[in-house]
Design an enzyme around this catalytic site. Structure first.
Site, PDB file in Angstrom:
ATOM      1  N   ASP A 264      15.201  -7.036   1.990  1.00 43.46           N
ATOM      2  CA  ASP A 264      14.057  -6.198   1.636  1.00 43.46           C
ATOM      3  C   ASP A 264      13.879  -5.070   2.659  1.00 43.46           C
ATOM      4  OD1 ASP A 264      11.387  -6.006   0.130  1.00 43.46           O
ATOM      5  OD2 ASP A 264      10.692  -6.185   2.190  1.00 43.46           O
ATOM      6  N   GLU A 337      18.167  -3.490  -0.429  1.00 41.34           N
ATOM      7  CA  GLU A 337      17.175  -2.629  -1.090  1.00 41.34           C
ATOM      8  C   GLU A 337      17.348  -1.243  -0.470  1.00 41.34           C
ATOM      9  OE1 GLU A 337      13.038  -2.716  -0.128  1.00 41.34           O
ATOM     10  OE2 GLU A 337      12.440  -2.160  -2.143  1.00 41.34           O
TER      11      GLU A 337
END
Ligand code: NOJ
Length: 614
Positions: A264, A337
């Site tokens: 993330d 990401e």
């Protein structure tokens, strides 16, 4: 739209095959029934290579299937639905965070990295999910949040307890500007000093979720940095202990049998150590652009994509690779990401020979164009084919942070046909494909209509311009029962009214449904050699209505893919060198015409045709 929308212009190039002209449309029948993929029927499905032509399905656990009637999806619910995912043909599930969390950012604020939040189940439930998924040849990928923790994580509780706590340097603490500087540090530490002594935040950096990225801590009289919510303090990646702590956490989950991670917010691990202000983005009128939160838009130049992320990724990749052989066979995959501004920056995320980084940094250049513009799609697809050094692309159009496909690509009339177009670009291009739960049935974005119903805090801060992300996180629509079969309780977000017609049960029995289309496409991606491993070459590169490309692999028949990006019928004429000018249909839009030959392929409005060149 959110921080996710960082898109850059790229080049167009390369054509092998030409097409000419446009004409009329006529419709005939539908292709045959779908059968589930049998394990082992796929090409390149070896343990080491499983990720190279894979289909990855993102599950937002809170919204997928509730098994205990509390209105919140859970791990046992996912386990109950594994047969559905097997029939769909997915190779891996990416689970968004299900660790213990105060749930301010619905799991992206983690308070314990080595457990499961009781709302979602237990570690035993997790182990059962991994085992049951494994029996169906489905792998589990976890979400790993390394940019920040929850402010309720023990590290941060320690860190904020005093300036000399051993965990102080695990987070990013800085003095305020101005007034604060005039106060000797020791005096400042005395509790109860006037609040005005905090001075101004260290600089102009902003949270992605609105307002200053610095939060004043009265107890220790410094600011801490948070790129996201106040309750998500950023950890300090200049501290070697952070590196070791995350490697330990990663090992914990790999030993439990997960097949990799989605990292993330990976590009925001580092900030400018000099704390320089970020540039303010101006509009055409020369005035600062203002975002939905009422703040000036900043250029992110001091808080995003700083070079430090590459050595960290090399270190993490080397660590994960030690789990991919010997005792733990099978590649453990790192997905990033990575909303990069251009293909060159994306290419860097793969690392280099001897210093690999991500296996699959997400390409959002193609998926987040957010407009059915043939030339841009062609250029971006060509970029990812030619600009990432022969690595495997990971295409993604949708996730839990962006309005769903209907809102970004639909026209309100042909939404399902348009989603056929999008899914074809996703699944008939080279590489690995990632899609979001509910895309396969055409779930619609359903944002809250009243501020008091908003669950995502950024929707409260930004209301009404920014309604937050609830609209793309509504419960999965399984059937026509109450709450679409998601829960027997009160769902945490309302089930959209569209669930009465858009749901798995109805679509499963309709050979013309979007669900049937996804199943067929996935099956083709797995069993057709050119679609499984062939390169992508753009065709007919001047056409502004139809996007066409050919997949070609040594020893395999070439496959042409054509998608009509318009609401009008189109005729495409292709001439493929070395072919007899014929094509054998592999898949086409329900009701689409059977082509006479390669030089006369008729597509209906938003029609799709996939055929093997003869
Ligand atoms: C990206 C995640 O996808 C998003 O949902 C989250 O809010 C931020 N990172 C912060 O973790």
């Amino acid at each position: 739209m959110h921080w996710t929308k960082r898109i850059a212009k790229t080049l167009e190039s390369c054509l092998l095959v030409l097409s000419l002209g446009a004409g009329a449309y006529s419709a005939i029948g539908q292709t045959g029934p779908v059968t589930a993929l049998q394990p082992g029927s796929t090409i390149s499905a070896s343990k080491q290579d499983w990720w190279k032509n894979a289909v990855i399905y993102e599950i937002y656990p809170r919204s997928f299937q509730d098994s205990n009637g509390d209105g919140i999806g859970d791990l046992n619910g996912i386990t109950q639905r594994l047969d559905y995912l097997k029939d769909l043909g997915v190779d891996a599930i990416w689970l968004t965070p299900c660790y213990p969390s105060p749930q301010v950012d619905f799991g992206y604020d983690i308070s314990d990295y080595k457990n499961i939040d009781p709302q979602y189940g237990t570690l035993a439930d997790f182990d059962r999910l991994v085992a049951e998924a494994g029996k169906r040849h489905i792998r589990i990928l976890m979400d790993m949040v390394m940019n920040h923790t929850s402010d309720k994580h023990e590290w941060f509780i320690q860190s904020r307890s005093s300036r000399d706590n051993p965990y102080r340097d695990w987070y990013v603490w800085r003095d305020g500007k101005g007034e604060m500087a005039n106060h000797p540090k020791d005096e400042d530490l005395s509790l109860g000093a006037p609040a005005t002594d905090k001075g101004a935040p260290p600089n102009n950096w902003q949270s992605e979720f609105g307002h200053s990225a610095w939060e004043w801590d009265p107890a220790t009289r410094q600011y801490y940095y948070h790129k996201f919510y106040i309750q998500q303090p950023d950890v300090n990646w200049d501290n070697p202990k952070i590196h070791e702590a995350f490697k330990d956490i990663i090992g914990f989950w790999l030993r439990r049998g997960v097949s990799g991670f989605r990292f993330d917010a990976i590009t925001t691990l580092f900030e400018d150590p000099n704390l320089a202000d970020e540039g303010v983005v101006t509009g055409k009128d020369g005035k600062p652009r203002i975002n939905a939160f009422g703040d000036p838009v900043l250029d992110n130049s001091k808080t995003d994509n700083l070079p430090g992320v590459h050595p960290v990724m090399q270190e993490m990749r080397a660590h994960v690779d030690t789990f991919s052989s010997g005792k733990f066979p099978g590649t453990r995959v790192l997905i990033g990401e990575t909303y990069m501004a251009n293909i060159a920056d994306l290419a860097k995320m793969y690392g280099s020979a001897g210093k690999p980084e991500f296996h699959l940094p997400m390409d959002t250049q193609v998926g987040m164009i957010n407009k059915l513009d043939v030339a841009t799609f062609r250029a971006r697809l060509n970029d990812v084919e030619t600009g990432i050094g022969g690595n495997i692309p990971l295409l993604v159009f949708d996730n839990h942070d962006n309005p769903r496909l209907d809102a970004r690509y639909g026209d309100g009339v042909h939404d399902i046909d348009i989603q056929r177009v999008i899914s074809t670009v996703l699944l008939a291009s080279r590489g690995t494909a990632l899609f979001y739960y509910g895309d396969e049935i055409g779930m619609k974005t359903t944002p809250p209509t009243r501020k008091e119903d908003v669950k995502d805090p950024m929707g409260v801060t930004g209301w009404p311009k920014e309604k937050g992300r609830d609209g793309e996180r509504t419960p999965m629509q399984w059937d026509v029962r109450a709450n679409a079969g998601f829960t027997k309780g009160l769902p945490w977000l309302p089930v959209p009214p569209s669930a009465s017609t858009i749901n798995v049960e109805i679509e499963k029995f309709n050979p013309n449904s979007l669900l049937a289309w996804y199943q067929r496409l996935i099956r083709l991606k797995k069993i057709n050699p050119a679609l499984a491993r062939g390169e992508n070459v753009m065709l007919d590169t001047r056409n502004t209505k139809v996007l066409s490309w050919v997949r070609q692999a040594p020893g395999a028949s070439a496959v042409v893919v054509l998608v009509n990006f318009t609401a009008e019928p189109q005729t495409v004429r292709l001439s493929v060198s070395g072919s007899g000018g014929k094509t054998r249909t592999l898949l086409k839009t329900p009701g689409g015409a059977e082509p006479v030959s390669l030089d006369q392929i008729v597509l209906g409005p938003f029609g799709v045709y996939i055929g093997e060149v003869q």
